[in-house]
Design a protein around this motif. Structure first.
Motif, PDB file in Angstrom:
ATOM      1  N   GLY A   1       0.852  -1.191   0.000  1.00 25.56           N
ATOM      2  CA  GLY A   1       0.000   0.000   0.000  1.00 25.56           C
ATOM      3  C   GLY A   1       0.882   1.233   0.000  1.00 25.56           C
ATOM      4  O   GLY A   1       1.751   1.392  -0.856  1.00 25.56           O
ATOM      5  N   GLU A   2       0.705   2.075   1.012  1.00 25.19           N
ATOM      6  CA  GLU A   2       1.524   3.288   1.122  1.00 25.19           C
ATOM      7  C   GLU A   2       2.639   3.132   2.149  1.00 25.19           C
ATOM      8  O   GLU A   2       3.382   4.064   2.416  1.00 25.19           O
ATOM      9  CB  GLU A   2       0.631   4.483   1.506  1.00 25.19           C
ATOM     10  CG  GLU A   2      -0.399   4.832   0.429  1.00 25.19           C
ATOM     11  CD  GLU A   2      -1.249   6.024   0.829  1.00 25.19           C
ATOM     12  OE1 GLU A   2      -1.056   6.526   1.955  1.00 25.19           O
ATOM     13  OE2 GLU A   2      -2.091   6.442   0.022  1.00 25.19           O
ATOM     14  N   VAL A   3       2.752   1.943   2.730  1.00 24.46           N
ATOM     15  CA  VAL A   3       3.720   1.720   3.808  1.00 24.46           C
ATOM     16  C   VAL A   3       4.917   0.928   3.289  1.00 24.46           C
ATOM     17  O   VAL A   3       4.756  -0.066   2.576  1.00 24.46           O
ATOM     18  CB  VAL A   3       3.056   0.959   4.983  1.00 24.46           C
ATOM     19  CG1 VAL A   3       4.084   0.653   6.070  1.00 24.46           C
ATOM     20  CG2 VAL A   3       1.897   1.756   5.552  1.00 24.46           C
ATOM     21  N   MET A   4       6.126   1.389   3.643  1.00 26.53           N
ATOM     22  CA  MET A   4       7.345   0.645   3.322  1.00 26.53           C
ATOM     23  C   MET A   4       7.662  -0.309   4.477  1.00 26.53           C
ATOM     24  O   MET A   4       7.638   0.084   5.640  1.00 26.53           O
ATOM     25  CB  MET A   4       8.518   1.605   3.122  1.00 26.53           C
ATOM     26  CG  MET A   4       8.414   2.484   1.891  1.00 26.53           C
ATOM     27  SD  MET A   4       8.327   1.549   0.348  1.00 26.53           S
ATOM     28  CE  MET A   4       9.947   0.804   0.321  1.00 26.53           C
ATOM     29  N   THR A   5       7.948  -1.545   4.121  1.00 25.83           N
ATOM     30  CA  THR A   5       8.294  -2.518   5.148  1.00 25.83           C
ATOM     31  C   THR A   5       9.273  -3.526   4.543  1.00 25.83           C
ATOM     32  O   THR A   5       9.861  -3.265   3.509  1.00 25.83           O
ATOM     33  CB  THR A   5       7.020  -3.209   5.696  1.00 25.83           C
ATOM     34  OG1 THR A   5       7.380  -4.097   6.738  1.00 25.83           O
ATOM     35  CG2 THR A   5       6.254  -3.945   4.601  1.00 25.83           C
TER      36      THR A   5
ATOM     37  N   VAL B   1       6.105  -8.532   6.663  1.00 27.95           N
ATOM     38  CA  VAL B   1       4.858  -8.911   5.980  1.00 27.95           C
ATOM     39  C   VAL B   1       4.464 -10.330   6.364  1.00 27.95           C
ATOM     40  O   VAL B   1       3.299 -10.621   6.667  1.00 27.95           O
ATOM     41  CB  VAL B   1       5.023  -8.806   4.441  1.00 27.95           C
ATOM     42  CG1 VAL B   1       3.756  -9.261   3.728  1.00 27.95           C
ATOM     43  CG2 VAL B   1       5.380  -7.383   4.035  1.00 27.95           C
ATOM     44  N   MET B   2       5.450 -11.235   6.380  1.00 26.94           N
ATOM     45  CA  MET B   2       5.192 -12.624   6.771  1.00 26.94           C
ATOM     46  C   MET B   2       4.735 -12.708   8.224  1.00 26.94           C
ATOM     47  O   MET B   2       3.829 -13.477   8.562  1.00 26.94           O
ATOM     48  CB  MET B   2       6.456 -13.456   6.557  1.00 26.94           C
ATOM     49  CG  MET B   2       6.846 -13.621   5.097  1.00 26.94           C
ATOM     50  SD  MET B   2       8.556 -14.224   4.896  1.00 26.94           S
ATOM     51  CE  MET B   2       8.424 -15.872   5.575  1.00 26.94           C
ATOM     52  N   ALA B   3       5.374 -11.909   9.099  1.00 30.32           N
ATOM     53  CA  ALA B   3       4.994 -11.901  10.514  1.00 30.32           C
ATOM     54  C   ALA B   3       3.561 -11.408  10.676  1.00 30.32           C
ATOM     55  O   ALA B   3       2.786 -11.933  11.488  1.00 30.32           O
ATOM     56  CB  ALA B   3       5.949 -11.023  11.316  1.00 30.32           C
ATOM     57  N   LYS B   4       3.195 -10.391   9.901  1.00 33.14           N
ATOM     58  CA  LYS B   4       1.829  -9.857   9.941  1.00 33.14           C
ATOM     59  C   LYS B   4       0.833 -10.918   9.481  1.00 33.14           C
ATOM     60  O   LYS B   4      -0.238 -11.088  10.080  1.00 33.14           O
ATOM     61  CB  LYS B   4       1.741  -8.617   9.043  1.00 33.14           C
ATOM     62  CG  LYS B   4       0.466  -7.825   9.209  1.00 33.14           C
ATOM     63  CD  LYS B   4       0.471  -7.031  10.502  1.00 33.14           C
ATOM     64  CE  LYS B   4      -0.764  -6.168  10.640  1.00 33.14           C
ATOM     65  NZ  LYS B   4      -0.854  -5.552  11.964  1.00 33.14           N
ATOM     66  N   ALA B   5       1.194 -11.645   8.411  1.00 34.22           N
ATOM     67  CA  ALA B   5       0.319 -12.712   7.906  1.00 34.22           C
ATOM     68  C   ALA B   5       0.160 -13.820   8.942  1.00 34.22           C
ATOM     69  O   ALA B   5      -0.950 -14.332   9.169  1.00 34.22           O
ATOM     70  CB  ALA B   5       0.880 -13.274   6.604  1.00 34.22           C
ATOM     71  N   LEU B   6       1.286 -14.203   9.593  1.00 38.75           N
ATOM     72  CA  LEU B   6       1.222 -15.227  10.639  1.00 38.75           C
ATOM     73  C   LEU B   6       0.368 -14.741  11.807  1.00 38.75           C
ATOM     74  O   LEU B   6      -0.436 -15.499  12.360  1.00 38.75           O
ATOM     75  CB  LEU B   6       2.638 -15.564  11.117  1.00 38.75           C
ATOM     76  CG  LEU B   6       2.735 -16.564  12.277  1.00 38.75           C
ATOM     77  CD1 LEU B   6       2.136 -17.909  11.888  1.00 38.75           C
ATOM     78  CD2 LEU B   6       4.187 -16.738  12.718  1.00 38.75           C
ATOM     79  N   GLN B   7       0.540 -13.466  12.160  1.00 39.94           N
ATOM     80  CA  GLN B   7      -0.238 -12.887  13.257  1.00 39.94           C
ATOM     81  C   GLN B   7      -1.735 -12.953  12.950  1.00 39.94           C
ATOM     82  O   GLN B   7      -2.551 -13.282  13.821  1.00 39.94           O
ATOM     83  CB  GLN B   7       0.189 -11.425  13.467  1.00 39.94           C
ATOM     84  CG  GLN B   7      -0.357 -10.800  14.731  1.00 39.94           C
ATOM     85  CD  GLN B   7       0.036  -9.336  14.822  1.00 39.94           C
ATOM     86  OE1 GLN B   7       1.021  -8.899  14.224  1.00 39.94           O
ATOM     87  NE2 GLN B   7      -0.743  -8.573  15.551  1.00 39.94           N
ATOM     88  N   THR B   8      -2.102 -12.649  11.708  1.00 44.48           N
ATOM     89  CA  THR B   8      -3.511 -12.712  11.297  1.00 44.48           C
ATOM     90  C   THR B   8      -4.022 -14.149  11.364  1.00 44.48           C
ATOM     91  O   THR B   8      -5.140 -14.405  11.831  1.00 44.48           O
ATOM     92  CB  THR B   8      -3.680 -12.168   9.858  1.00 44.48           C
ATOM     93  OG1 THR B   8      -3.150 -10.834   9.812  1.00 44.48           O
ATOM     94  CG2 THR B   8      -5.136 -12.151   9.437  1.00 44.48           C
ATOM     95  N   PHE B   9      -3.192 -15.098  10.910  1.00 48.02           N
ATOM     96  CA  PHE B   9      -3.591 -16.509  10.898  1.00 48.02           C
ATOM     97  C   PHE B   9      -3.848 -17.042  12.305  1.00 48.02           C
ATOM     98  O   PHE B   9      -4.811 -17.785  12.536  1.00 48.02           O
ATOM     99  CB  PHE B   9      -2.512 -17.339  10.197  1.00 48.02           C
ATOM    100  CG  PHE B   9      -2.763 -18.814  10.233  1.00 48.02           C
ATOM    101  CD1 PHE B   9      -3.742 -19.386   9.425  1.00 48.02           C
ATOM    102  CD2 PHE B   9      -2.027 -19.643  11.077  1.00 48.02           C
ATOM    103  CE1 PHE B   9      -3.987 -20.760   9.460  1.00 48.02           C
ATOM    104  CE2 PHE B   9      -2.264 -21.004  11.115  1.00 48.02           C
ATOM    105  CZ  PHE B   9      -3.248 -21.568  10.310  1.00 48.02           C
ATOM    106  N   VAL B  10      -2.964 -16.670  13.239  1.00 44.07           N
ATOM    107  CA  VAL B  10      -3.081 -17.223  14.603  1.00 44.07           C
ATOM    108  C   VAL B  10      -3.974 -16.365  15.516  1.00 44.07           C
ATOM    109  O   VAL B  10      -4.203 -16.732  16.666  1.00 44.07           O
ATOM    110  CB  VAL B  10      -1.687 -17.398  15.264  1.00 44.07           C
ATOM    111  CG1 VAL B  10      -0.833 -18.347  14.469  1.00 44.07           C
ATOM    112  CG2 VAL B  10      -0.983 -16.057  15.426  1.00 44.07           C
ATOM    113  N   ALA B  11      -4.450 -15.226  14.983  1.00 40.93           N
ATOM    114  CA  ALA B  11      -5.220 -14.281  15.805  1.00 40.93           C
ATOM    115  C   ALA B  11      -6.367 -14.933  16.595  1.00 40.93           C
ATOM    116  O   ALA B  11      -6.560 -14.614  17.780  1.00 40.93           O
ATOM    117  CB  ALA B  11      -5.754 -13.141  14.940  1.00 40.93           C
TER     118      ALA B  11
END
Length: 457
Positions: A37-41, A46-56
């Motif tokens: 999006g508009e955020v640099m990372t 990104v993978m950590a965010k995806a894992l966080q969403t999966f295990v939420a």
């Protein structure tokens, strides 16, 4: 003769492959900026965010189980010393701890049980204390620890740090008193997350790549806050349009602090010996006579790659890293982070400690100096609290800019970085961390104030 020559060539090609491929994957995952999006990372974030969403849906239960098992097992090992734990090195490493760490782990276990089940005094499990740590902080750390722990061997084991370290030693050593390889820690933190930098530093300290002094300097100076978090902080004080000058200010102030603070106590008095007390090889960074810096750097990197573990060894080390961070650090973050937030929310200790900074802020011509002073020391509890306080209590754009930049450059905060450092084997205690926090504040404030008056005022 031909056979010997082709075998040597084959070994060299294999070694080159072992150096280039894992290192490039590591650089891509930990150090390559990508736009979401508009955020640099970076990809690992990104993978950590995806894992966080999966295990939420079940992460709170997982963290509760991890911290409870850690507390119970540590107590069992300390009191009973089961034979089956003694026979398994990984269990002994995870759960055989000193009394101070046992007490900390048990405190973390008590706090998370009270917070998860919402029992006991609300001061412990309220949304601003225990619940903030459990619901907002620990899921992020869990995801980062699992992925970074598994994948860090790609950066650490195949020669990349040796190459960069040898090339940059002539810059990093005279400026900051640390090896060139620490530049990789800094970039990984800067682009990804400060906890990644601390994980890298702790692992390299245990492997005798850093001395006690170097590990303490790198852990408290180069585990910088990520660009992503800087965006969150500047957004909290409603100055998103000033992100570019804000980040420039943060980098400049951090650079000044990195030069000055390691030359002052307590970092100055840390011993230049390895974790086991052995002395440093002073010739290790010297370039052999008749060699160029680049050719020597490549030789050092390829020597490391040649000794690197295979796929099985790399996976085993990654799993060990992940387990170490998850079981050793999450209980400490729960205990220390909750205690720090309780002090910040329910006492005036941080306000009282901030009072001496009022004349300093007035000298720097900071508007609303009294309100700004209250936010200074509270950053030791959590980096985000100063910006929250500034957004609601301070009108001046200049002052809100200063508070936001200061909260980032202070760098030591107990709800994450401080707790991670205390949970690692890096030789710093909580009093030294507070002293470094104050020194960083005193050193960076003039830089930030000058930049704020110039860029915002």
């Amino acid at each position: 003769m031909t056979t010997h020559s082709s075998r040597a060539k084959s070994i060299d090609l294999r070694t080159l492959f072992a150096f280039i491929v894992p290192s490039l994957i590591g650089v891509f995952l930990f150090m390559t900026p990508v736009a979401i999006g508009e955020v640099m990372t970076i990809p690992i974030a990104v993978m950590a965010k995806a894992l966080q969403t999966f295990v939420a849906p079940f992460i709170s239960e997982v963290i509760l189980a991890i911290i409870t098992v850690t507390g119970v097992m540590s107590l069992l090992v300390k009191l009973v010393k089961p034979v089956w734990v003694e026979k398994l090195p990984i269990l002994k490493h995870l759960f055989d701890v000193s009394w101070i760490w046992l007490i900390t782990r048990l405190l973390g276990m008590i706090f998370i049980i009270m917070t998860f089940f919402q029992v006991g005094p609300s001061i412990i499990h309220s949304e601003h204390t225990g619940s903030l740590v459990l619901n907002d902080l620990l899921p992020v750390l869990f995801s980062v620890f699992v992925l970074a722990g598994l994948l860090l061997p790609l950066l650490l084991n195949f020669g990349l740090l040796e190459l960069v370290g040898t090339l940059l030693t002539r810059v990093m050593r005279p400026l900051f008193g640390v090896p060139g390889r620490s530049a990789v820690n800094c970039v990984a933190s800067w682009l990804g997350d400060g906890s990644v930098g601390i994980l890298m530093t702790a692992r390299q300290y245990e492997d005798k790549y850093y001395t006690q002094r170097e590990a303490a300097i790198i852990g408290t100076t180069f585990s910088a806050v990520s660009i992503t978090f800087c965006l969150v902080v500047i957004g909290q004080v409603k100055l998103e349009h000033l992100f570019a000058p804000f980040y420039l200010t943060v980098c400049l102030a951090g650079f000044v602090a990195a030069i000055i603070v390691p030359r002052l106590p307590p970092l100055r008095f840390k011993q230049d010996v390895y974790i086991d007390g052995s002395a440093v090889d002073t010739d290790a960074e010297a370039v052999p006579e008749g060699r160029t810096l680049l050719s020597h750097a490549l030789d050092v990197a390829l020597t490391k790659a040649k000794k690197a573990p295979g796929v099985k060894g790399t996976i085993q080390e990654g799993l060990s890293n992940a387990l170490d961070m998850v079981f050793a650090v999450l209980p400490v973050v729960m205990a220390v982070g909750t205690m720090a937030l309780i002090i910040a929310e329910h006492t005036t200790i941080f306000q009282i400690l901030g009072t001496p900074f009022v004349p300093y802020l007035e000298l720097l011509q900071v508007p609303e100096a009294a309100q700004a002073a209250q936010t200074i020391v509270v950053g030791f509890a959590d980096m985000f609290i100063p910006s929250i306080l500034a957004a609601s209590n301070i009108e001046s754009d200049v002052t809100r800019f200063i508070v936001a930049a200061m909260s980032v450059t202070q760098l030591i905060y107990m709800s994450e970085v401080g707790a991670l450092l205390l949970g690692s084997k890096i030789p710093v205690n909580i009093f030294e961390l507070f002293a470094i926090f104050i020194l960083r504040t005193l050193v960076t404030l003039p830089v930030i104030a000058v930049m704020a008056h110039w860029l915002v005022g």
